[in-house]
Enzyme design. Sequence first.
Site, PDB file in Angstrom:
ATOM      1  N   TYR A   1     -10.505  14.921   3.353  1.00  0.00           N
ATOM      2  CA  TYR A   1     -11.122  14.445   2.117  1.00  0.00           C
ATOM      3  C   TYR A   1     -12.587  14.872   2.160  1.00  0.00           C
ATOM      4  CZ  TYR A   1      -7.235  11.316   0.927  1.00  0.00           C
ATOM      5  OH  TYR A   1      -6.008  10.805   0.577  1.00  0.00           O
TER       6      TYR A   1
ATOM      7  N   HIS B   1      -0.104  13.089  -5.553  1.00  0.00           N
ATOM      8  CA  HIS B   1      -0.537  12.051  -4.624  1.00  0.00           C
ATOM      9  C   HIS B   1       0.436  10.875  -4.617  1.00  0.00           C
ATOM     10  CE1 HIS B   1      -4.320  11.530  -2.238  1.00  0.00           C
ATOM     11  NE2 HIS B   1      -3.793  10.332  -2.059  1.00  0.00           N
TER      12      HIS B   1
ATOM     13  N   TYR C   1       0.839  -1.198   0.000  1.00  0.00           N
ATOM     14  CA  TYR C   1       0.000   0.000   0.000  1.00  0.00           C
ATOM     15  C   TYR C   1       0.877   1.253   0.000  1.00  0.00           C
ATOM     16  CZ  TYR C   1      -3.115   3.661   1.780  1.00  0.00           C
ATOM     17  OH  TYR C   1      -3.803   4.836   1.956  1.00  0.00           O
TER      18      TYR C   1
END
Length: 387
Positions: free
Chosen positions: A130, A276, A25
């Site tokens: 977010y 990102h 991840y």
Amino acid sequence: MAVITCIQDLKDLHKKRTPKMFYDYCESGSWTEQTFRENTTDFEQLRLRQRVAVDMEGRSTKSTMIGQEVAMPVALAPVGSTGMQCADGEIKAARAAEKFGVPFTLSTMSICSIEDVAEATSNPFWFQLYVMRDEEFTSGLIARAKAANCSAMVLTLDLQILGQRHKDLKNGLTAPPKLTPKTLMDLSHRWSWGMGMLGTKRRTFGNIVGHAKGVDDIGTLSSWADGQFDPRMDWDQVKRLKDEWGGKLILKGILDVDDALKALEVGADAIVVSNHGGRQLDGALSSIRSLPAIIDAVGDKIEVHLDSGIRSGQDVLKAMAMGAKGTYIGRAYIHGLGAMGEEGVTKALEVIHKEMDITMALCGHKDIEKVGRDILLVPKGFAGEWE
């Protein structure tokens, strides 16, 4: 005890000590991972100019980011599921950052909640937001960040729709991990990680469970989370969120000059040139290639920071020389956390600091705030010439 001299040393330990799905991840990008790779390799194209017979005594790496004094111009970036890399990971990273004198940014998708981190630390931290379709939940997050005395909100703009990361799908990434035969086999080699997780109550998304309407456990979280990132977010909504927050606002995910100008219009205090970490739009320019045009357009009107690709203190120095006023590390500190917990985060910061300080001196400077492009050899056409 392993001798740690660079971030790669921490990365190697992280891979050994953390379950594969969580290491993957961290260490992955979207689709072909082109942008993920170029975030780091493009830094390598920038060469440094050595200068000699310069007084190198009395060096300072101290600076400010959005008016906050920092020991070096580096913040810990928001990273989702940090508490799955190591038990209570967000708390440990926040403590290390506080002791070192750099900002820590807590992700909306953290395992430890806003309140957990506030209780465990003394200095204000930054909170990354977010925007979700559930407007009541989003407003609740902002209110909770205010109550925790967070000193800045980092609004992420580049995750309205989730980019596909092949490794996460193949690993069946969940927090906590589902106990499949494959997962159990992997966990059998990571006893230290497992014992840490058994010793904490924080094993899922602490900012969501118990706070979003109808989300009381891991089972109800999955159904709520599907499709929650709000694809409708636009600049009008950014302005409304800025007004609702009322404090320092950093807009993260800017790669285009037009978007940098929009950020200026809505009154942001800083922008983060970021893709990102190569986890969203694969094929986009690296952050360091995107930086020069944005600096030229708005660098004298708004504070410009850089995120994505930094793996060393030399990378920090290069970003500052190219015009950034601050930088963020994500994977670099996560490797430390996964390798050695809070001590590993501290070690990552020490490595970054030492590399930056020594390189700055060898380039003929002793104050990070006075470093400019004179220390760099930039290839012709580095930012690219595009039709």
